[in-house]
Design an enzyme around this catalytic site. Structure first.
Site, short mmCIF file in Angstrom:
data_model
loop_
_atom_site.label_atom_id
_atom_site.label_comp_id
_atom_site.label_asym_id
_atom_site.label_seq_id
_atom_site.Cartn_x
_atom_site.Cartn_y
_atom_site.Cartn_z
N GLY A 151 0.83 -1.21 0.00
CA GLY A 151 0.00 0.00 0.00
C GLY A 151 0.86 1.25 0.00
O GLY A 151 2.10 1.19 -0.05
N PHE A 152 0.20 2.37 0.10
CA PHE A 152 0.88 3.66 0.08
C PHE A 152 1.87 3.78 1.25
O PHE A 152 3.10 3.84 1.05
CB PHE A 152 -0.21 4.75 0.13
CG PHE A 152 0.23 6.10 0.58
CD1 PHE A 152 1.37 6.71 0.06
CD2 PHE A 152 -0.52 6.79 1.54
CE1 PHE A 152 1.77 7.97 0.48
CE2 PHE A 152 -0.13 8.05 1.97
CZ PHE A 152 1.02 8.63 1.44
N ARG A 157 3.56 -15.74 20.08
CA ARG A 157 4.37 -16.95 19.87
C ARG A 157 5.83 -16.61 19.62
O ARG A 157 6.75 -17.24 20.15
CB ARG A 157 3.80 -17.72 18.67
CG ARG A 157 3.92 -19.21 18.83
CD ARG A 157 3.15 -19.96 17.76
NE ARG A 157 3.75 -19.83 16.45
CZ ARG A 157 3.06 -19.80 15.32
NH1 ARG A 157 1.75 -19.84 15.34
NH2 ARG A 157 3.67 -19.71 14.16
N TYR A 192 -15.18 1.20 9.08
CA TYR A 192 -13.78 1.58 9.26
C TYR A 192 -13.52 2.01 10.71
O TYR A 192 -12.70 1.41 11.41
CB TYR A 192 -13.44 2.70 8.29
CG TYR A 192 -11.98 3.09 8.26
CD1 TYR A 192 -11.00 2.22 7.81
CD2 TYR A 192 -11.58 4.37 8.66
CE1 TYR A 192 -9.66 2.60 7.77
CE2 TYR A 192 -10.25 4.75 8.62
CZ TYR A 192 -9.30 3.87 8.17
OH TYR A 192 -7.97 4.24 8.13
N GLY A 208 -3.85 -2.04 -2.62
CA GLY A 208 -2.44 -1.73 -2.86
C GLY A 208 -2.04 -2.06 -4.29
O GLY A 208 -2.83 -2.59 -5.07
N ASP A 214 0.47 -8.83 1.44
CA ASP A 214 -0.56 -7.91 0.97
C ASP A 214 -1.46 -8.67 -0.01
O ASP A 214 -0.95 -9.40 -0.86
CB ASP A 214 0.11 -6.70 0.27
CG ASP A 214 -0.83 -5.52 0.14
OD1 ASP A 214 -1.90 -5.68 -0.47
OD2 ASP A 214 -0.50 -4.44 0.67
N ASP A 217 -3.89 -12.79 2.20
CA ASP A 217 -4.95 -12.10 2.94
C ASP A 217 -4.78 -12.36 4.45
O ASP A 217 -4.83 -13.52 4.87
CB ASP A 217 -6.31 -12.61 2.47
CG ASP A 217 -7.47 -11.81 3.04
OD1 ASP A 217 -7.31 -11.20 4.11
OD2 ASP A 217 -8.53 -11.78 2.38
P1 NAD Z 1 -3.51 1.61 1.28
O1 NAD Z 1 -4.88 1.19 0.87
O2 NAD Z 1 -2.63 2.23 0.27
O3 NAD Z 1 -2.73 0.40 1.96
C1 NAD Z 1 -3.37 -0.63 2.64
C2 NAD Z 1 -2.78 -1.93 2.13
O4 NAD Z 1 -3.36 -3.04 2.85
C3 NAD Z 1 -3.09 -2.18 0.64
O5 NAD Z 1 -1.91 -2.51 -0.04
C4 NAD Z 1 -4.09 -3.33 0.66
O6 NAD Z 1 -4.03 -4.11 -0.51
C5 NAD Z 1 -3.67 -4.07 1.91
N1 NAD Z 1 -4.71 -4.90 2.50
C6 NAD Z 1 -6.00 -4.55 2.78
N2 NAD Z 1 -6.65 -5.59 3.33
C7 NAD Z 1 -5.76 -6.61 3.42
C8 NAD Z 1 -5.83 -7.95 3.88
N3 NAD Z 1 -6.96 -8.44 4.40
N4 NAD Z 1 -4.73 -8.73 3.79
C9 NAD Z 1 -3.56 -8.24 3.29
N5 NAD Z 1 -3.44 -6.99 2.82
C10 NAD Z 1 -4.54 -6.18 2.88
O7 NAD Z 1 -3.71 2.60 2.53
P2 NAD Z 1 -2.64 3.43 3.35
O8 NAD Z 1 -3.01 4.85 3.23
O9 NAD Z 1 -1.28 3.01 2.99
O10 NAD Z 1 -2.99 2.98 4.84
C11 NAD Z 1 -2.21 2.01 5.53
C12 NAD Z 1 -2.75 1.83 6.94
O11 NAD Z 1 -2.70 3.09 7.64
C13 NAD Z 1 -4.20 1.38 6.98
O12 NAD Z 1 -4.36 0.46 8.04
C14 NAD Z 1 -4.96 2.66 7.28
O13 NAD Z 1 -6.17 2.40 7.96
C15 NAD Z 1 -3.97 3.41 8.15
N6 NAD Z 1 -4.20 4.86 8.07
C16 NAD Z 1 -3.87 5.56 6.94
C17 NAD Z 1 -4.12 6.93 6.88
C18 NAD Z 1 -3.75 7.77 5.68
O14 NAD Z 1 -4.00 8.97 5.68
N7 NAD Z 1 -3.13 7.23 4.65
C19 NAD Z 1 -4.72 7.57 7.97
C20 NAD Z 1 -5.07 6.82 9.08
C21 NAD Z 1 -4.80 5.47 9.13
#
Ligand code: NAD
Ligand code: UDP
Length: 322
Positions: free
Chosen positions: A10-11, A107, A146, A36, A31, A56
């Site tokens: 992800g980002f 663990r 969420y 992502g 991931d 997953d």
């Molecule tokens: P993103 O969507 O770019 O990254 C999330 C990643 O998690 C993706 O690559 C997605 O494919 C993967 N993913 C989702 N469900 C999954 C699963 N069940 N198994 C494996 N992989 C899975 O979002 P982001 O902005 O990079 O956010 C990353 C984390 O930070 C998240 O948990 C988000 O809630 C938290 N967050 C982000 C922000 C923000 O502003 N970017 C703010 C608050 C919290």
């Protein structure tokens, strides 16, 4: 040391993985690519210390995973349109996924960091938001898949810390932006930068007087690593974000200026319901406990983001914006 980054394609996860590799660690990224992109890994995926597995987290963890020292759980859709399209997957990642990782940490004797969110405060009645504020969240509202699943993930993390001796901590992340965020994921910066670069209308939801405080991704990653590694952070909840607060209209104006765009604002009512009206982190705790402070100015971070988006959208001339 061996480190697991769940949600590493992800980002934020890709920037965190890259940073951990730079620090000399072995990084295992899992991931399921729900939100992502493999392209986020392009610049470092060939490194021998980097391992990727499409997986997953709801199903547990890959059987071939060796013993871990650190586990970062970032696996969850994060943009409002993203979690609206994947509501059950979002809830399961933050609940079942969190439990699987905590059991694994128990663990392995690994440290755990749960990526929670400022949305845990809902539409806050207290401003700025500090960690002891319990929030104003609707358990049945359109963002609840969420907000509430992150709150459940926090509760699960605290149970394992209190009762199962897992060395865990919680980051409440406020709006973060930067290169590698998906230009089409519907969030504020991706939408406005993409729209401005393409000279399309800028979609401001409502009157644009609602506020956010944007943190550049490098600062956030620094905060995540500090929270994981600083002694005395077990069982702590820490806000990570940049306290510089602006209205949505102000962000639109800055992005128009930096992209030299011909775009103009159109007001729509497209927001995912219960759009929080004001959001600003109180980072007193992060400053005191971690010695952490965001360092990248909004103009600088936006220029880097614009440059990356322009390249991705095939508009390389915009490199000169930096
Ligand atoms: P993103 O969507 O770019 O990254 C999330 C990643 O998690 C993706 O690559 C997605 O494919 C993967 N993913 C989702 N469900 C999954 C699963 N069940 N198994 C494996 N992989 C899975 O979002 P982001 O902005 O990079 O956010 C990353 C984390 O930070 C998240 O948990 C988000 O809630 C938290 N967050 C982000 C922000 C923000 O502003 N970017 C703010 C608050 C919290
Ligand atoms: N927003 C907007 N136009 C867009 C995308 C977002 O006006 O095209 C607003 C949205 O209504 C919210 C803020 O920008 O007030 C931040 O939205 P985002 O989806 O990035 O994240 P949120 O903080 O709501 O989770």
């Amino acid at each position: 040391m061996p480190i697991l980054v769940a949600g590493g394609a992800g980002f934020i996860g890709s920037h965190l993985s890259e940073r951990l590799l730079r620090d000399g660690h072995d990084v295992w990224c899992i991931d399921n690519l729900l939100t992502g992109r493999l392209s986020n890994l392009a610049s470092f995926k060939a490194q021998a210390r980097f391992h990727f597995r499409q997986w997953d987290v709801v199903a547990g963890l890959p059987p071939e995973l060796p013993r871990m020292d650190r586990v970062y759980h970032l696996a969850s859709p994060a943009s409002p349109p993203g979690y609206k399209v994947h509501p059950v997957a979002t809830m399961r990642s933050n609940s079942e996924g969190t439990r699987h990782m905590l059991e694994r940490c128990q663990r392995d004797g690994a440290r755990f960091l749960f990526a929670s969110t400022s949305e845990a405060y809902g539409d806050p009645e207290v401003h700025p938001q500090f960690e002891d504020y319990r929030g104003n969240v609707s358990s049945t509202g359109p963002r609840s898949m969420y907000d509430e699943s992150k709150r459940f993930g926090e509760a699960m993390t605290m149970v394992f810390t209190r009762d199962h001796e897992v060395d865990a901590r919680i980051a409440r992340i406020f709006n973060t932006y930067g290169p590698r965020s998906d230009p089409h994921d519907g969030r504020l910066v991706p939408n406005f930068v993409r729209q401005c670069l393409l000279n399309e209308p800028i979609t401001v939801y409502g009157d644009g007087s609602q506020t956010r405080s944007l943190c550049y991704v490098d600062d956030l990653v620094e905060g995540l690593v500090a929270l994981m590694e600083t002694p005395g952070t077990t069982g702590e909840v820490v806000n990570l974000g940049n306290p510089e607060e602006h209205t949505i209209l102000e962000f639109a104006e800055v992005i128009v200026r930096l992209t030299r765009s011909r775009s103009t604002v159109v007001h729509t009512d497209f927001a995912v319901g219960d759009d929080p009206q004001r959001r600003q982190p109180d980072i007193t705790k992060a400053r005191a406990m971690l010695g952490w402070n965001p360092a990248v100015a909004l103009n600088t971070g936006l220029k880097r983001t614009i440059e990356a988006f322009a390249a991705e959208l095939g508009l390389p001339d915009f490199a000169e914006v930096a």
